[in-house]
Design a protein around this motif. Structure first.
Motif, PDB file in Angstrom:
ATOM      1  N   LEU A 102       0.829  -1.207   0.000  1.00 30.74           N
ATOM      2  CA  LEU A 102       0.000   0.000   0.000  1.00 30.74           C
ATOM      3  C   LEU A 102       0.862   1.255   0.000  1.00 30.74           C
ATOM      4  O   LEU A 102       0.632   2.185  -0.779  1.00 30.74           O
ATOM      5  N   TYR A 103       1.857   1.280   0.873  1.00 35.92           N
ATOM      6  CA  TYR A 103       2.714   2.460   0.957  1.00 35.92           C
ATOM      7  C   TYR A 103       3.570   2.632  -0.289  1.00 35.92           C
ATOM      8  O   TYR A 103       3.892   3.752  -0.682  1.00 35.92           O
ATOM      9  N   GLU A 104       3.941   1.533  -0.921  1.00 42.50           N
ATOM     10  CA  GLU A 104       4.738   1.628  -2.150  1.00 42.50           C
ATOM     11  C   GLU A 104       3.935   2.229  -3.302  1.00 42.50           C
ATOM     12  O   GLU A 104       4.512   2.805  -4.231  1.00 42.50           O
ATOM     13  N   ALA A 122       5.646   9.536  -4.173  1.00 43.38           N
ATOM     14  CA  ALA A 122       6.221   8.326  -3.595  1.00 43.38           C
ATOM     15  C   ALA A 122       6.947   8.605  -2.278  1.00 43.38           C
ATOM     16  O   ALA A 122       7.605   9.633  -2.111  1.00 43.38           O
ATOM     17  N   TYR A 123       6.802   7.664  -1.348  1.00 43.60           N
ATOM     18  CA  TYR A 123       7.584   7.693  -0.121  1.00 43.60           C
ATOM     19  C   TYR A 123       9.002   7.192  -0.412  1.00 43.60           C
ATOM     20  O   TYR A 123       9.232   6.416  -1.349  1.00 43.60           O
ATOM     21  N   ARG A 182       1.786   4.683  -2.998  1.00 45.53           N
ATOM     22  CA  ARG A 182       1.436   6.060  -2.690  1.00 45.53           C
ATOM     23  C   ARG A 182       2.147   7.038  -3.630  1.00 45.53           C
ATOM     24  O   ARG A 182       3.311   6.865  -3.978  1.00 45.53           O
ATOM     25  N   ARG A 183       1.405   8.059  -4.075  1.00 48.95           N
ATOM     26  CA  ARG A 183       1.969   9.130  -4.903  1.00 48.95           C
ATOM     27  C   ARG A 183       1.591  10.474  -4.310  1.00 48.95           C
ATOM     28  O   ARG A 183       0.430  10.675  -3.976  1.00 48.95           O
ATOM     29  N   GLU A 224      -8.477  11.053   2.708  1.00 49.50           N
ATOM     30  CA  GLU A 224      -7.241  10.936   1.932  1.00 49.50           C
ATOM     31  C   GLU A 224      -6.140  11.856   2.457  1.00 49.50           C
ATOM     32  O   GLU A 224      -4.999  11.461   2.600  1.00 49.50           O
TER      33      GLU A 224
END
Length: 270
Positions: free
Chosen positions: A120-122, A127-128, A124-125, A226
């Motif tokens: 899920l975190y990968e 990007a982390y 994310r935009r 969000e």
């Protein structure tokens, strides 16, 4: 402690570790060998990009002969380890005697496997960074302590069917996640319900939320958006969330039916 203060703490701890390492005449690579971590990890800790784990601090103290001065920073690092939003939410969870959560877009954070959370975190935009992802996944897994606390907290979840079918991280991660739901759902103080996609009646189509009943009798709501999640304390708004959550639970499959539903999904995957 806000996020800026937390990062300042991590940077200060990193500088102290670097100072003790250099005083001991050790390069980052040599120091890494002594504490059992890679040179890249040592560099990240010294720059404050990653929070040092308690065992890292203890080994660093021993390797540099700091006499307990590095180990003494464990409490400060622990307080700064996770983002403020996560720390605040965990504090609420630790105070709760009963929690209910409706989740519409993905598996609820307390139910996620590390692999699912990572995926899920990968996605994310914007990007982390790898360090941010590692910190966020660790924070999410730390919140699972709520399942083990005594006295037990009554915890209920309602998951949209679509969240179970979306293969976040790939089919293997999805399968492991479903298996994990079955394990957690069998705990006596946890109930997981599935809201089928074909339900015509649905009391909430406006997003995920939670209801938390705290020790002392106070009830709070938590709206997960969000960009701007918020704690809801106004009695009227909390009352609406409680009513809505009760209706959602009545409209969803029962906990027993839900576990059977998940088992059937797993069978379809084989």
């Amino acid at each position: 402690m806000d996020d800026e203060e937390a990062m300042a703490v991590l940077k200060a701890v990193g500088r102290q570790i670097k100072m003790w390492r250099e005083a001991a005449g050790l390069s980052q690579a040599e120091f890494g060998v002594r504490v059992g971590y890679s040179e890249e990890m040592v560099s990240s800790v010294e720059r404050g990009r990653r929070a040092a784990k308690p065992e890292f601090l203890d080994k660093a103290d021993e390797a540099t002969g700091a006499g307990g001065k590095i180990s003494a920073m464990k409490e400060d690092v622990e307080q700064a380890r996770y983002p403020k939003k996560v720390r605040d939410l965990k504090n609420l969870e630790d105070e709760a005697v009963e929690m209910g959560a409706y989740t519409a877009l993905h598996i609820h954070g307390l139910l996620q496997t590390p692999e699912y959370a990572q995926a899920l975190y990968e996605m994310r935009r914007p990007a982390y960074t790898e360090e941010e992802i590692e910190r966020l996944v660790a924070a999410r897994m730390a919140r699972k302590e709520v399942f083990e606390r005594v006295p037990r907290t009554l915890i209920t979840f309602v998951q949209e069917e679509s969240t179970l079918r979306r293969p976040v991280g790939g089919r293997m991660v999805q399968r492991q996640q479903l298996e994990h739901l079955l394990e957690v759902g069998k705990l006596r103080h946890v109930e997981i319900q599935v809201m089928p996609t074909d339900r015509e009646d649905h009391a909430s189509v406006s997003g995920s939320f939670r209801v938390l009943k705290l020790r002392g009798g106070k009830t709070l709501g938590y709206s997960a958006a969000e960009l701007h999640s918020r704690v809801i304390s106004t009695p009227r708004e909390v009352q609406i969330l409680e009513m809505r959550y009760g209706m959602i639970r009545a409209q969803a499959l029962s906990p027993r039916e839900s576990l059977s539903f998940i088992e059937k999904m797993l069978g379809e995957e084989t």
